[in-house]
Design a protein around this motif. Structure first.
Motif, PDB file in Angstrom:
ATOM      1  N   SER A  42       0.835  -1.209   0.000  1.00  0.00           N
ATOM      2  CA  SER A  42       0.000   0.000   0.000  1.00  0.00           C
ATOM      3  C   SER A  42       0.866   1.252   0.000  1.00  0.00           C
ATOM      4  CB  SER A  42      -0.917  -0.024   1.228  1.00  0.00           C
ATOM      5  OG  SER A  42      -1.674   1.146   1.301  1.00  0.00           O
ATOM      6  N   GLU A  43       1.943   1.201   0.790  1.00  0.00           N
ATOM      7  CA  GLU A  43       2.866   2.335   0.837  1.00  0.00           C
ATOM      8  C   GLU A  43       3.576   2.514  -0.512  1.00  0.00           C
ATOM      9  OE1 GLU A  43       4.462   5.616   2.640  1.00  0.00           O
ATOM     10  OE2 GLU A  43       2.933   4.242   3.444  1.00  0.00           O
ATOM     11  N   ILE A  44       3.958   1.411  -1.149  1.00  0.00           N
ATOM     12  CA  ILE A  44       4.599   1.476  -2.465  1.00  0.00           C
ATOM     13  C   ILE A  44       3.655   2.095  -3.482  1.00  0.00           C
ATOM     14  CG2 ILE A  44       5.412   0.051  -4.401  1.00  0.00           C
ATOM     15  CD1 ILE A  44       6.592  -1.866  -2.309  1.00  0.00           C
ATOM     16  N   GLN A  45       2.386   1.668  -3.449  1.00  0.00           N
ATOM     17  CA  GLN A  45       1.412   2.197  -4.405  1.00  0.00           C
ATOM     18  C   GLN A  45       1.173   3.675  -4.185  1.00  0.00           C
ATOM     19  OE1 GLN A  45       0.419  -0.012  -6.773  1.00  0.00           O
ATOM     20  NE2 GLN A  45      -0.303   1.831  -7.814  1.00  0.00           N
ATOM     21  N   LYS A  46       1.163   4.092  -2.934  1.00  0.00           N
ATOM     22  CA  LYS A  46       0.990   5.524  -2.628  1.00  0.00           C
ATOM     23  C   LYS A  46       2.131   6.338  -3.231  1.00  0.00           C
ATOM     24  CE  LYS A  46      -1.616   5.513   1.696  1.00  0.00           C
ATOM     25  NZ  LYS A  46      -1.551   5.808   3.147  1.00  0.00           N
ATOM     26  N   LYS A  47       3.335   5.835  -3.071  1.00  0.00           N
ATOM     27  CA  LYS A  47       4.504   6.547  -3.593  1.00  0.00           C
ATOM     28  C   LYS A  47       4.481   6.584  -5.121  1.00  0.00           C
ATOM     29  CE  LYS A  47       7.479   5.645   0.380  1.00  0.00           C
ATOM     30  NZ  LYS A  47       8.665   4.954   0.893  1.00  0.00           N
ATOM     31  N   LEU A  48       4.046   5.472  -5.732  1.00  0.00           N
ATOM     32  CA  LEU A  48       3.953   5.456  -7.190  1.00  0.00           C
ATOM     33  C   LEU A  48       2.910   6.454  -7.678  1.00  0.00           C
ATOM     34  CD1 LEU A  48       4.172   1.638  -7.997  1.00  0.00           C
ATOM     35  CD2 LEU A  48       5.782   3.385  -8.734  1.00  0.00           C
ATOM     36  N   ASN A  49       1.777   6.484  -7.031  1.00  0.00           N
ATOM     37  CA  ASN A  49       0.717   7.402  -7.434  1.00  0.00           C
ATOM     38  C   ASN A  49       1.110   8.853  -7.218  1.00  0.00           C
ATOM     39  OD1 ASN A  49      -0.884   5.252  -8.133  1.00  0.00           O
ATOM     40  ND2 ASN A  49      -1.937   5.151  -6.157  1.00  0.00           N
ATOM     41  N   ALA A  50       1.818   9.094  -6.084  1.00  0.00           N
ATOM     42  CA  ALA A  50       2.249  10.458  -5.791  1.00  0.00           C
ATOM     43  C   ALA A  50       3.299  10.915  -6.796  1.00  0.00           C
ATOM     44  CB  ALA A  50       2.804  10.550  -4.372  1.00  0.00           C
ATOM     45  N   GLY A  51       4.204  10.015  -7.173  1.00  0.00           N
ATOM     46  CA  GLY A  51       5.269  10.373  -8.107  1.00  0.00           C
ATOM     47  C   GLY A  51       4.791  10.590  -9.522  1.00  0.00           C
ATOM     48  N   SER A  52       3.636   9.994  -9.872  1.00  0.00           N
ATOM     49  CA  SER A  52       3.149  10.111 -11.247  1.00  0.00           C
ATOM     50  C   SER A  52       2.283  11.345 -11.482  1.00  0.00           C
ATOM     51  CB  SER A  52       2.348   8.863 -11.615  1.00  0.00           C
ATOM     52  OG  SER A  52       1.193   8.767 -10.798  1.00  0.00           O
ATOM     53  N   GLU A  53       2.004  12.123 -10.436  1.00  0.00           N
ATOM     54  CA  GLU A  53       1.190  13.331 -10.601  1.00  0.00           C
ATOM     55  C   GLU A  53       1.996  14.422 -11.319  1.00  0.00           C
ATOM     56  OE1 GLU A  53      -0.170  14.487  -6.818  1.00  0.00           O
ATOM     57  OE2 GLU A  53      -1.601  12.823  -6.598  1.00  0.00           O
ATOM     58  N   MET A  54       1.370  15.042 -12.277  1.00  0.00           N
ATOM     59  CA  MET A  54       2.008  16.137 -13.032  1.00  0.00           C
ATOM     60  C   MET A  54       1.859  17.446 -12.284  1.00  0.00           C
ATOM     61  SD  MET A  54       3.286  14.881 -15.767  1.00  0.00           S
ATOM     62  CE  MET A  54       3.555  16.394 -16.697  1.00  0.00           C
ATOM     63  N   GLN A  55       2.830  18.306 -12.498  1.00  0.00           N
ATOM     64  CA  GLN A  55       2.739  19.648 -11.953  1.00  0.00           C
ATOM     65  C   GLN A  55       1.699  20.450 -12.742  1.00  0.00           C
ATOM     66  OE1 GLN A  55       4.341  20.979  -9.311  1.00  0.00           O
ATOM     67  NE2 GLN A  55       5.095  18.900  -8.908  1.00  0.00           N
ATOM     68  N   ILE A  56       1.121  21.415 -12.119  1.00  0.00           N
ATOM     69  CA  ILE A  56       0.117  22.249 -12.787  1.00  0.00           C
ATOM     70  C   ILE A  56       0.779  23.111 -13.860  1.00  0.00           C
ATOM     71  CG2 ILE A  56      -1.491  24.158 -12.477  1.00  0.00           C
ATOM     72  CD1 ILE A  56      -2.104  23.069  -9.736  1.00  0.00           C
ATOM     73  N   ALA A  57       0.185  23.146 -15.042  1.00  0.00           N
ATOM     74  CA  ALA A  57       0.679  23.984 -16.145  1.00  0.00           C
ATOM     75  C   ALA A  57      -0.133  25.270 -16.156  1.00  0.00           C
ATOM     76  CB  ALA A  57       0.514  23.259 -17.467  1.00  0.00           C
ATOM     77  N   ILE A  58       0.538  26.371 -16.324  1.00  0.00           N
ATOM     78  CA  ILE A  58      -0.124  27.675 -16.247  1.00  0.00           C
ATOM     79  C   ILE A  58       0.020  28.390 -17.577  1.00  0.00           C
ATOM     80  CG2 ILE A  58      -0.202  29.875 -15.027  1.00  0.00           C
ATOM     81  CD1 ILE A  58       1.113  28.468 -12.663  1.00  0.00           C
ATOM     82  N   MET A 164       6.073   5.334 -14.215  1.00  0.00           N
ATOM     83  CA  MET A 164       6.737   5.663 -12.946  1.00  0.00           C
ATOM     84  C   MET A 164       7.350   4.403 -12.360  1.00  0.00           C
ATOM     85  SD  MET A 164       7.355   8.178 -10.898  1.00  0.00           S
ATOM     86  CE  MET A 164       8.149   8.256  -9.302  1.00  0.00           C
ATOM     87  N   PHE A 165       8.662   4.443 -12.089  1.00  0.00           N
ATOM     88  CA  PHE A 165       9.381   3.298 -11.515  1.00  0.00           C
ATOM     89  C   PHE A 165       9.798   3.626 -10.089  1.00  0.00           C
ATOM     90  CE2 PHE A 165       9.884   2.832 -16.051  1.00  0.00           C
ATOM     91  CZ  PHE A 165       9.779   1.477 -16.266  1.00  0.00           C
ATOM     92  N   LEU A 166       9.648   2.624  -9.189  1.00  0.00           N
ATOM     93  CA  LEU A 166      10.033   2.805  -7.784  1.00  0.00           C
ATOM     94  C   LEU A 166      10.855   1.592  -7.346  1.00  0.00           C
ATOM     95  CD1 LEU A 166       9.605   4.652  -5.240  1.00  0.00           C
ATOM     96  CD2 LEU A 166       7.768   3.085  -4.604  1.00  0.00           C
ATOM     97  N   ASP A 167      11.983   1.849  -6.699  1.00  0.00           N
ATOM     98  CA  ASP A 167      12.860   0.784  -6.222  1.00  0.00           C
ATOM     99  C   ASP A 167      12.203   0.085  -5.017  1.00  0.00           C
ATOM    100  OD1 ASP A 167      14.889  -0.869  -5.490  1.00  0.00           O
ATOM    101  OD2 ASP A 167      16.290   0.699  -4.855  1.00  0.00           O
TER     102      ASP A 167
END
Length: 436
Positions: A42-58, A164-167
Protein backbone atom coordinates in the motif's frame (compact mmCIF):
# COMPACT_ATOMS: atom_id res chain seq x y z
CA UNK A 1 -2.05 -55.44 24.16
CA UNK A 2 -3.06 -52.74 26.63
CA UNK A 3 0.20 -50.87 26.08
CA UNK A 4 -0.48 -50.67 22.34
CA UNK A 5 -4.00 -49.46 23.03
CA UNK A 6 -2.82 -46.67 25.32
CA UNK A 7 0.00 -45.70 22.95
CA UNK A 8 -2.55 -45.45 20.15
CA UNK A 9 -4.81 -43.30 22.32
CA UNK A 10 -1.89 -41.09 23.34
CA UNK A 11 -0.90 -40.63 19.70
CA UNK A 12 -4.46 -39.56 18.86
CA UNK A 13 -4.32 -36.93 21.61
CA UNK A 14 -0.90 -35.85 20.38
CA UNK A 15 -1.95 -35.53 16.75
CA UNK A 16 -5.15 -33.68 17.64
CA UNK A 17 -3.32 -31.22 19.89
CA UNK A 18 -0.53 -30.71 17.34
CA UNK A 19 -3.03 -30.16 14.53
CA UNK A 20 -5.11 -27.59 16.44
CA UNK A 21 -2.10 -25.72 17.82
CA UNK A 22 -0.28 -25.73 14.48
CA UNK A 23 -3.35 -24.43 12.67
CA UNK A 24 -3.73 -21.58 15.15
CA UNK A 25 -0.01 -20.76 14.87
CA UNK A 26 -0.03 -20.87 11.05
CA UNK A 27 -3.15 -18.68 10.97
CA UNK A 28 -1.50 -16.14 13.30
CA UNK A 29 1.72 -16.07 11.24
CA UNK A 30 -0.26 -15.80 7.99
CA UNK A 31 -2.19 -12.82 9.37
CA UNK A 32 1.06 -11.13 10.46
CA UNK A 33 2.63 -11.67 7.04
CA UNK A 34 -0.51 -10.58 5.17
CA UNK A 35 -0.86 -7.37 7.19
CA UNK A 36 2.83 -6.52 6.71
CA UNK A 37 2.62 -7.37 2.99
CA UNK A 38 -0.50 -5.22 2.56
CA UNK A 39 1.01 -2.27 4.43
CA UNK A 40 4.25 -2.35 2.43
CA UNK A 41 2.52 -2.67 -0.94
CA UNK A 42 0.00 0.00 0.00
CA UNK A 43 2.87 2.33 0.84
CA UNK A 44 4.60 1.48 -2.47
CA UNK A 45 1.41 2.20 -4.41
CA UNK A 46 0.99 5.52 -2.63
CA UNK A 47 4.50 6.55 -3.59
CA UNK A 48 3.95 5.46 -7.19
CA UNK A 49 0.72 7.40 -7.43
CA UNK A 50 2.25 10.46 -5.79
CA UNK A 51 5.27 10.37 -8.11
CA UNK A 52 3.15 10.11 -11.25
CA UNK A 53 1.19 13.33 -10.60
CA UNK A 54 2.01 16.14 -13.03
CA UNK A 55 2.74 19.65 -11.95
CA UNK A 56 0.12 22.25 -12.79
CA UNK A 57 0.68 23.98 -16.14
CA UNK A 58 -0.12 27.68 -16.25
CA UNK A 59 -1.06 29.64 -19.37
CA UNK A 60 -2.25 33.16 -19.92
CA UNK A 61 -1.23 36.66 -19.17
CA UNK A 62 -0.16 36.15 -15.54
CA UNK A 63 2.77 33.78 -16.14
CA UNK A 64 5.67 33.48 -13.70
CA UNK A 65 8.77 35.50 -14.52
CA UNK A 66 10.92 32.42 -15.16
CA UNK A 67 8.42 30.85 -17.62
CA UNK A 68 8.87 31.01 -21.38
CA UNK A 69 6.72 33.64 -23.12
CA UNK A 70 4.05 32.70 -25.60
CA UNK A 71 1.88 30.61 -23.28
CA UNK A 72 4.12 27.54 -23.16
CA UNK A 73 3.83 24.97 -20.35
CA UNK A 74 5.99 25.11 -17.23
CA UNK A 75 6.83 21.64 -15.83
CA UNK A 76 9.09 20.29 -13.14
CA UNK A 77 9.73 16.80 -11.74
CA UNK A 78 10.52 16.22 -8.04
CA UNK A 79 12.48 13.20 -6.77
CA UNK A 80 12.76 12.30 -3.10
CA UNK A 81 16.26 11.59 -1.90
CA UNK A 82 15.02 10.34 1.49
CA UNK A 83 12.88 7.37 0.38
CA UNK A 84 13.50 4.63 -2.19
CA UNK A 85 14.96 5.54 -5.60
CA UNK A 86 12.52 6.42 -8.37
CA UNK A 87 12.46 7.66 -11.94
CA UNK A 88 9.91 8.11 -14.69
CA UNK A 89 9.88 7.80 -18.46
CA UNK A 90 7.49 9.57 -20.78
CA UNK A 91 6.44 7.57 -23.84
CA UNK A 92 4.05 8.06 -26.73
CA UNK A 93 1.12 5.85 -27.64
CA UNK A 94 3.49 3.37 -29.33
CA UNK A 95 5.74 3.08 -26.27
CA UNK A 96 8.59 5.11 -27.75
CA UNK A 97 10.56 7.11 -25.21
CA UNK A 98 9.94 10.86 -25.32
CA UNK A 99 11.68 11.92 -22.13
CA UNK A 100 13.58 10.38 -19.21
CA UNK A 101 13.34 12.06 -15.81
CA UNK A 102 15.92 10.50 -13.49
CA UNK A 103 18.71 11.35 -11.09
CA UNK A 104 19.91 7.73 -11.05
CA UNK A 105 23.19 6.90 -12.73
CA UNK A 106 22.19 4.13 -15.13
CA UNK A 107 23.11 3.55 -18.78
CA UNK A 108 20.53 4.54 -21.42
CA UNK A 109 20.16 0.90 -22.39
CA UNK A 110 18.75 0.19 -18.94
CA UNK A 111 16.11 2.91 -19.34
CA UNK A 112 15.15 1.66 -22.81
CA UNK A 113 14.90 -1.90 -21.48
CA UNK A 114 12.76 -0.70 -18.56
CA UNK A 115 10.41 1.21 -20.85
CA UNK A 116 10.13 -1.66 -23.33
CA UNK A 117 9.45 -4.26 -20.61
CA UNK A 118 6.93 -2.09 -18.80
CA UNK A 119 5.09 -1.11 -21.99
CA UNK A 120 4.85 -4.70 -23.22
CA UNK A 121 3.35 -5.70 -19.84
CA UNK A 122 1.31 -2.56 -19.29
CA UNK A 123 -1.83 -4.52 -18.39
CA UNK A 124 -0.03 -6.09 -15.42
CA UNK A 125 1.81 -3.65 -13.22
CA UNK A 126 4.35 -6.19 -12.03
CA UNK A 127 7.93 -5.97 -10.81
CA UNK A 128 10.98 -5.98 -13.09
CA UNK A 129 14.66 -6.49 -12.35
CA UNK A 130 17.01 -3.77 -13.54
CA UNK A 131 20.68 -3.21 -12.73
CA UNK A 132 20.50 -5.69 -9.85
CA UNK A 133 17.49 -3.96 -8.29
CA UNK A 134 13.77 -4.71 -8.32
CA UNK A 135 11.46 -1.98 -9.59
CA UNK A 136 7.71 -1.62 -9.27
CA UNK A 137 6.07 0.50 -11.95
CA UNK A 138 2.78 2.06 -12.89
CA UNK A 139 1.64 3.52 -16.24
CA UNK A 140 -0.64 6.57 -16.37
CA UNK A 141 -1.85 8.69 -19.27
CA UNK A 142 -0.51 12.18 -18.82
CA UNK A 143 -2.89 15.04 -18.09
CA UNK A 144 -2.28 18.75 -18.12
CA UNK A 145 -3.96 20.99 -15.59
CA UNK A 146 -4.42 24.44 -17.11
CA UNK A 147 -5.24 27.66 -15.32
CA UNK A 148 -6.18 30.58 -17.52
CA UNK A 149 -5.40 34.09 -16.63
CA UNK A 150 -8.99 34.67 -15.59
CA UNK A 151 -8.62 31.93 -12.94
CA UNK A 152 -10.53 29.19 -14.79
CA UNK A 153 -9.02 25.69 -14.58
CA UNK A 154 -9.46 22.66 -16.83
CA UNK A 155 -7.65 19.41 -17.61
CA UNK A 156 -6.29 18.38 -21.00
CA UNK A 157 -5.57 14.68 -21.73
CA UNK A 158 -2.40 14.26 -23.75
CA UNK A 159 -1.43 11.51 -26.19
CA UNK A 160 1.49 10.33 -24.13
CA UNK A 161 2.06 8.23 -21.05
CA UNK A 162 4.24 8.36 -17.97
CA UNK A 163 5.84 5.18 -16.60
CA UNK A 164 6.74 5.66 -12.95
CA UNK A 165 9.38 3.30 -11.51
CA UNK A 166 10.03 2.80 -7.78
CA UNK A 167 12.86 0.78 -6.22
CA UNK A 168 11.24 -1.97 -4.12
CA UNK A 169 14.37 -4.04 -3.51
CA UNK A 170 14.47 -3.31 0.23
CA UNK A 171 10.72 -3.83 0.62
CA UNK A 172 10.86 -7.23 -1.03
CA UNK A 173 13.94 -8.07 1.02
CA UNK A 174 12.05 -7.14 4.18
CA UNK A 175 9.12 -9.34 3.20
CA UNK A 176 11.44 -12.24 2.37
CA UNK A 177 13.28 -11.88 5.69
CA UNK A 178 9.93 -11.76 7.52
CA UNK A 179 8.76 -14.91 5.73
CA UNK A 180 12.06 -16.68 6.52
CA UNK A 181 11.85 -15.63 10.17
CA UNK A 182 8.26 -16.81 10.48
CA UNK A 183 9.14 -20.17 8.91
CA UNK A 184 12.16 -20.59 11.18
CA UNK A 185 10.23 -19.59 14.31
CA UNK A 186 7.34 -21.79 13.17
CA UNK A 187 9.56 -24.86 12.89
CA UNK A 188 11.05 -24.22 16.32
CA UNK A 189 7.59 -23.70 17.81
CA UNK A 190 6.25 -26.87 16.19
CA UNK A 191 9.13 -28.81 17.78
CA UNK A 192 8.47 -27.18 21.17
CA UNK A 193 4.73 -27.81 20.80
CA UNK A 194 5.46 -31.44 19.98
CA UNK A 195 7.52 -31.88 23.16
CA UNK A 196 4.89 -30.11 25.30
CA UNK A 197 2.03 -32.01 23.63
CA UNK A 198 3.82 -35.31 24.16
CA UNK A 199 4.32 -34.49 27.84
CA UNK A 200 0.69 -33.56 28.41
CA UNK A 201 -0.58 -36.47 26.28
CA UNK A 202 1.39 -38.85 28.51
CA UNK A 203 0.00 -37.10 31.59
CA UNK A 204 -3.54 -37.36 30.22
CA UNK A 205 -3.14 -41.06 29.47
CA UNK A 206 -1.51 -41.98 32.78
CA UNK A 207 -4.70 -41.77 34.93
CA UNK A 208 -6.62 -43.76 32.30
CA UNK A 209 -3.91 -46.44 32.26
CA UNK A 210 -3.84 -46.53 36.05
CA UNK A 211 -7.63 -46.82 36.21
CA UNK A 212 -7.53 -49.61 33.65
CA UNK A 213 -4.94 -51.50 35.70
CA UNK A 214 -6.94 -50.96 38.89
CA UNK A 215 -10.06 -52.24 37.15
CA UNK A 216 -8.23 -55.37 36.00
CA UNK A 217 -6.87 -55.89 39.50
CA UNK A 218 -10.31 -55.30 40.97
CA UNK A 219 -11.90 -57.96 38.76
CA UNK A 220 -9.10 -60.40 39.55
CA UNK A 221 -9.35 -59.74 43.31
CA UNK A 222 -13.15 -59.97 43.32
CA UNK A 223 -12.99 -63.26 41.45
CA UNK A 224 -10.41 -64.57 43.91
CA UNK A 225 -12.51 -63.54 46.91
CA UNK A 226 -15.62 -65.20 45.50
CA UNK A 227 -13.76 -68.46 44.97
CA UNK A 228 -13.40 -69.13 48.72
CA UNK A 229 -17.11 -69.05 49.70
CA UNK A 230 -18.04 -70.87 46.48
CA UNK A 231 -15.51 -73.59 47.32
CA UNK A 232 -17.01 -73.91 50.83
CA UNK A 233 -20.52 -74.20 49.41
CA UNK A 234 -19.52 -76.78 46.80
CA UNK A 235 -17.52 -78.88 49.26
CA UNK A 236 -20.33 -79.02 51.79
CA UNK A 237 -22.90 -79.69 49.07
CA UNK A 238 -20.86 -82.70 48.01
CA UNK A 239 -20.73 -83.83 51.65
CA UNK A 240 -24.55 -83.63 51.85
CA UNK A 241 -24.93 -85.65 48.66
CA UNK A 242 -22.60 -88.31 50.01
CA UNK A 243 -24.85 -88.77 53.07
CA UNK A 244 -28.32 -88.64 51.56
CA UNK A 245 -29.70 -91.24 54.01
CA UNK A 246 -28.87 -89.02 57.00
CA UNK A 247 -31.48 -86.76 58.58
CA UNK A 248 -31.35 -82.99 58.20
CA UNK A 249 -30.55 -82.69 61.89
CA UNK A 250 -27.46 -84.84 61.52
CA UNK A 251 -26.36 -82.75 58.52
CA UNK A 252 -26.64 -79.37 60.27
CA UNK A 253 -22.85 -79.06 60.39
CA UNK A 254 -22.59 -79.05 56.59
CA UNK A 255 -25.57 -76.76 56.25
CA UNK A 256 -23.96 -74.37 58.70
CA UNK A 257 -20.81 -74.24 56.60
CA UNK A 258 -22.91 -73.55 53.52
CA UNK A 259 -24.64 -70.74 55.41
CA UNK A 260 -21.25 -69.26 56.33
CA UNK A 261 -20.23 -69.34 52.66
CA UNK A 262 -23.44 -67.69 51.48
CA UNK A 263 -23.19 -65.03 54.20
CA UNK A 264 -19.66 -64.20 53.11
CA UNK A 265 -20.74 -63.97 49.48
CA UNK A 266 -23.70 -61.78 50.44
CA UNK A 267 -21.46 -59.41 52.39
CA UNK A 268 -18.92 -59.20 49.56
CA UNK A 269 -21.60 -58.58 46.92
CA UNK A 270 -23.30 -55.94 49.09
CA UNK A 271 -19.97 -54.19 49.59
CA UNK A 272 -19.27 -54.26 45.86
CA UNK A 273 -22.74 -52.89 45.07
CA UNK A 274 -22.34 -50.19 47.71
CA UNK A 275 -18.95 -49.19 46.28
CA UNK A 276 -20.33 -49.12 42.73
CA UNK A 277 -23.27 -46.97 43.82
CA UNK A 278 -21.06 -44.50 45.67
CA UNK A 279 -18.68 -44.22 42.72
CA UNK A 280 -21.50 -43.55 40.24
CA UNK A 281 -20.60 -40.10 38.89
CA UNK A 282 -24.18 -39.54 37.74
CA UNK A 283 -25.47 -39.92 41.27
CA UNK A 284 -25.18 -36.63 43.14
CA UNK A 285 -24.25 -36.73 46.81
CA UNK A 286 -27.10 -35.55 49.01
CA UNK A 287 -25.95 -32.69 51.24
CA UNK A 288 -28.17 -31.48 54.06
CA UNK A 289 -27.25 -29.83 57.39
CA UNK A 290 -27.10 -32.33 60.26
CA UNK A 291 -25.66 -32.60 63.76
CA UNK A 292 -22.45 -34.56 63.29
CA UNK A 293 -21.77 -34.70 67.05
CA UNK A 294 -25.03 -36.60 67.58
CA UNK A 295 -24.26 -38.88 64.61
CA UNK A 296 -20.91 -39.87 66.16
CA UNK A 297 -22.59 -40.62 69.51
CA UNK A 298 -25.16 -42.83 67.74
CA UNK A 299 -22.40 -44.89 66.11
CA UNK A 300 -20.52 -45.21 69.42
CA UNK A 301 -23.66 -46.50 71.17
CA UNK A 302 -24.24 -49.09 68.44
CA UNK A 303 -20.65 -50.38 68.80
CA UNK A 304 -20.49 -50.25 72.61
CA UNK A 305 -21.29 -53.93 73.16
CA UNK A 306 -18.53 -55.09 70.79
CA UNK A 307 -16.01 -52.79 72.51
CA UNK A 308 -16.94 -54.14 75.96
CA UNK A 309 -16.87 -57.75 74.74
CA UNK A 310 -13.28 -57.35 73.54
CA UNK A 311 -12.23 -55.50 76.66
CA UNK A 312 -11.15 -52.38 74.80
CA UNK A 313 -10.97 -49.05 76.57
CA UNK A 314 -12.86 -46.22 74.83
CA UNK A 315 -12.37 -42.50 75.34
CA UNK A 316 -13.77 -39.65 73.32
CA UNK A 317 -13.52 -35.88 72.94
CA UNK A 318 -16.45 -34.68 70.86
CA UNK A 319 -17.37 -31.03 70.58
CA UNK A 320 -21.14 -30.68 70.97
CA UNK A 321 -23.60 -29.55 68.28
CA UNK A 322 -21.26 -29.37 65.29
CA UNK A 323 -23.49 -28.82 62.25
CA UNK A 324 -22.14 -30.11 58.95
CA UNK A 325 -23.67 -29.97 55.48
CA UNK A 326 -23.46 -33.47 54.03
CA UNK A 327 -25.12 -36.89 53.83
CA UNK A 328 -25.71 -38.04 57.43
CA UNK A 329 -26.18 -41.71 56.55
CA UNK A 330 -22.99 -41.81 54.49
CA UNK A 331 -21.01 -40.03 57.21
CA UNK A 332 -22.32 -42.55 59.76
CA UNK A 333 -21.25 -45.34 57.39
CA UNK A 334 -17.71 -43.93 57.25
CA UNK A 335 -17.51 -43.60 61.05
CA UNK A 336 -18.85 -47.15 61.45
CA UNK A 337 -16.26 -48.52 59.00
CA UNK A 338 -13.42 -46.73 60.80
CA UNK A 339 -14.74 -47.76 64.24
CA UNK A 340 -15.15 -51.40 63.14
CA UNK A 341 -11.62 -51.33 61.67
CA UNK A 342 -10.22 -49.93 64.94
CA UNK A 343 -11.93 -52.69 66.95
CA UNK A 344 -10.70 -55.46 64.63
CA UNK A 345 -7.10 -54.34 64.72
CA UNK A 346 -6.85 -53.27 68.36
CA UNK A 347 -4.86 -55.50 70.66
CA UNK A 348 -6.54 -57.28 73.58
CA UNK A 349 -7.41 -54.82 76.35
CA UNK A 350 -6.27 -52.06 74.00
CA UNK A 351 -7.46 -48.48 73.71
CA UNK A 352 -9.55 -46.51 71.19
CA UNK A 353 -9.67 -42.71 71.26
CA UNK A 354 -12.25 -40.76 69.25
CA UNK A 355 -12.05 -37.03 68.57
CA UNK A 356 -14.35 -34.55 66.78
CA UNK A 357 -13.51 -30.86 66.64
CA UNK A 358 -13.75 -27.75 64.53
CA UNK A 359 -10.62 -26.44 62.82
CA UNK A 360 -10.95 -23.18 60.91
CA UNK A 361 -13.71 -23.78 58.32
CA UNK A 362 -13.83 -27.56 58.58
CA UNK A 363 -14.59 -30.34 61.03
CA UNK A 364 -11.94 -32.96 61.88
CA UNK A 365 -12.81 -36.50 62.96
CA UNK A 366 -10.10 -38.91 64.10
CA UNK A 367 -10.10 -42.39 65.61
CA UNK A 368 -6.94 -43.86 67.15
CA UNK A 369 -6.43 -47.44 68.24
CA UNK A 370 -3.53 -49.25 69.87
CA UNK A 371 -2.26 -52.37 68.25
CA UNK A 372 0.10 -53.80 65.68
CA UNK A 373 -0.07 -50.71 63.51
CA UNK A 374 0.58 -50.38 59.78
CA UNK A 375 3.99 -50.52 58.14
CA UNK A 376 5.13 -47.24 56.61
CA UNK A 377 5.29 -48.71 53.11
CA UNK A 378 1.69 -49.94 53.43
CA UNK A 379 0.09 -46.65 54.52
CA UNK A 380 -0.38 -45.47 50.93
CA UNK A 381 -2.24 -48.71 50.05
CA UNK A 382 -4.71 -49.00 52.94
CA UNK A 383 -7.50 -47.37 50.90
CA UNK A 384 -6.99 -49.63 47.88
CA UNK A 385 -9.69 -52.19 47.15
CA UNK A 386 -9.12 -55.66 48.63
CA UNK A 387 -5.96 -54.47 50.36
CA UNK A 388 -5.31 -55.98 53.79
CA UNK A 389 -2.27 -55.17 55.90
CA UNK A 390 -2.68 -58.51 57.71
CA UNK A 391 -3.96 -61.11 55.18
CA UNK A 392 -3.68 -63.91 57.76
CA UNK A 393 -6.59 -62.43 59.74
CA UNK A 394 -8.95 -62.18 56.77
CA UNK A 395 -11.11 -65.21 57.43
CA UNK A 396 -11.37 -64.80 61.16
CA UNK A 397 -12.75 -61.24 61.00
CA UNK A 398 -14.65 -61.49 57.69
CA UNK A 399 -12.77 -58.58 56.11
CA UNK A 400 -12.48 -58.23 52.34
CA UNK A 401 -10.46 -55.04 52.29
CA UNK A 402 -13.33 -52.97 50.84
CA UNK A 403 -14.37 -51.00 53.92
CA UNK A 404 -11.64 -48.37 53.82
CA UNK A 405 -12.02 -48.04 50.05
CA UNK A 406 -15.76 -47.36 50.56
CA UNK A 407 -14.94 -44.84 53.30
CA UNK A 408 -12.49 -42.96 51.09
CA UNK A 409 -14.93 -42.88 48.17
CA UNK A 410 -17.68 -41.43 50.38
CA UNK A 411 -15.41 -38.73 51.82
CA UNK A 412 -14.15 -37.83 48.35
CA UNK A 413 -17.73 -37.50 47.08
CA UNK A 414 -18.57 -35.23 50.03
CA UNK A 415 -15.62 -32.97 49.21
CA UNK A 416 -13.50 -33.96 52.20
CA UNK A 417 -10.14 -35.64 52.76
CA UNK A 418 -9.19 -38.84 54.54
CA UNK A 419 -5.80 -40.22 55.59
CA UNK A 420 -3.98 -42.54 57.96
CA UNK A 421 -0.92 -42.38 60.18
CA UNK A 422 0.64 -45.19 62.16
CA UNK A 423 3.56 -46.31 64.30
CA UNK A 424 4.23 -50.06 64.09
CA UNK A 425 3.42 -52.04 67.25
CA UNK A 426 2.00 -48.91 68.88
CA UNK A 427 -1.00 -47.19 67.30
CA UNK A 428 -2.90 -46.29 64.13
CA UNK A 429 -4.98 -43.15 63.48
CA UNK A 430 -7.51 -42.55 60.74
CA UNK A 431 -8.60 -38.96 60.15
CA UNK A 432 -11.08 -37.34 57.81
CA UNK A 433 -12.17 -33.73 57.35
CA UNK A 434 -15.39 -32.19 56.02
CA UNK A 435 -16.22 -28.60 55.22
CA UNK A 436 -18.59 -26.83 57.58
Amino acid sequence: MENKMFIKLRNKFLILNMAITSMVMIAAFAIIYFITYSNIHSEIQKKLNAGSEMQIAIEGTDLPDDAEKGGSMVTSQNFSLDGPLSFNIEVDTDGKILKINSFIDMPNEAYYKAAETAWSNRKNNTTITLEGKQWKYTINQMRKHVIQGNGQQYTVVENKYQIMFLDVTESNKTLFELLTTLLFVGLIMIFVIFIISLYFANRAIRPIAETWEKQKQFVADASHELKTPLSIINANYDALLANQEETIKSQLKWLGYIRIGTDRMTKLINDLLSLAKIEDINLEAQKTPFNMSSAIHDVMLSMEAVVLEKGIGLSHSIEPDIIVKGDPERVKQVVTILFDNAIKYSNENGQIDISLKKSKRQVVFSIKNSGKGIAKQDLAKVFDRFYRADPSRTHENGSYGLGLSIAKTIIDRLGGEIGATSVENEWTTFTFTLRL
